[in-house]
Structures are given as structure tokens and as C-alpha cells.
Design an enzyme around this catalytic site. Structure first.
Site, PDB file in Angstrom:
ATOM      1  N   CYS A  13       0.827  -1.188   0.000  1.00 16.80           N
ATOM      2  CA  CYS A  13       0.000   0.000   0.000  1.00 16.80           C
ATOM      3  C   CYS A  13       0.874   1.256   0.000  1.00 16.80           C
ATOM      4  O   CYS A  13       1.844   1.311   0.739  1.00 16.80           O
ATOM      5  CB  CYS A  13      -0.900  -0.028   1.236  1.00 16.80           C
ATOM      6  SG  CYS A  13      -2.068   1.318   1.314  1.00 16.80           S
ATOM      7  N   PRO A  14       0.557   2.193  -0.851  1.00 17.32           N
ATOM      8  CA  PRO A  14      -0.627   2.329  -1.706  1.00 17.32           C
ATOM      9  C   PRO A  14      -0.390   1.914  -3.158  1.00 17.32           C
ATOM     10  O   PRO A  14      -1.219   2.198  -4.010  1.00 17.32           O
ATOM     11  CB  PRO A  14      -0.895   3.832  -1.637  1.00 17.32           C
ATOM     12  CG  PRO A  14       0.483   4.437  -1.628  1.00 17.32           C
ATOM     13  CD  PRO A  14       1.305   3.463  -0.780  1.00 17.32           C
TER      14      PRO A  14
END
Length: 77
Positions: A13-14
Site C-alpha cells: 500500500c498504496p
């Protein structure tokens, strides 16, 4: 309508969402994109991004080592 795959393995992430966003921007409404990744957070992040941006999650799968999320590209906003 065309089906595409995006390899987002080993990205955290992200990055799976960012790569999904970048790839969807190149596709046509109605196309589908299967995102394959190893970040389990993508099961929440990509559907949330789809809701905000007018795309549809049509399938999610999770195995011990992989997450698969299939998105149908919506109309541009």
C-alpha cells in the site's frame, strides 16, 4: 470489452491502488482489469477507490499467497 491483467505482486500500500488507477486510465468503459497482488489491504483499498471513481468490483478472490480483484471500468467522470 476487453479483459486485462495487472501484476502488482510484492507491492505494498498504496502501490496496488496507484497501479490500478494508472492502468484503468488507459482502458475503455466496460473493459475489465484483474489485479493480482500480494497485499491483503488491496481487498479494502481497491474497492474503496472504485466506489469513489465510478468503477465496479465484479469479483474478489483471496488465497494464502495472492489476492485477485476484478474491476469493470466505468464511464469517465
Amino acid at each position: 470489452m476487453t479483459h486485462y491483467r495487472l501484476d502488482a505482486h510484492r507491492l505494498m500500500c498504496p502501490m496496488p491502488v496507484i497501479r490500478t488507477q494508472d492502468r484503468v486510465a488507459e482502458l475503455n468503459p466496460g473493459d475489465t482489469l484483474e489485479v493480482l497482488c500480494t497485499d491483503p489491504g488491496a481487498l479494502n483499498d481497491i474497492p474503496a477507490w472504485c466506489r469513489i471513481n465510478g468503477h465496479e468490483v465484479i469479483e474478489t478472490k483471496e488465497t494464502k499467497h495472492e489476492v485477485s480483484i476484478t474491476v469493470r471500468v466505468g464511464e469517465p467522470t
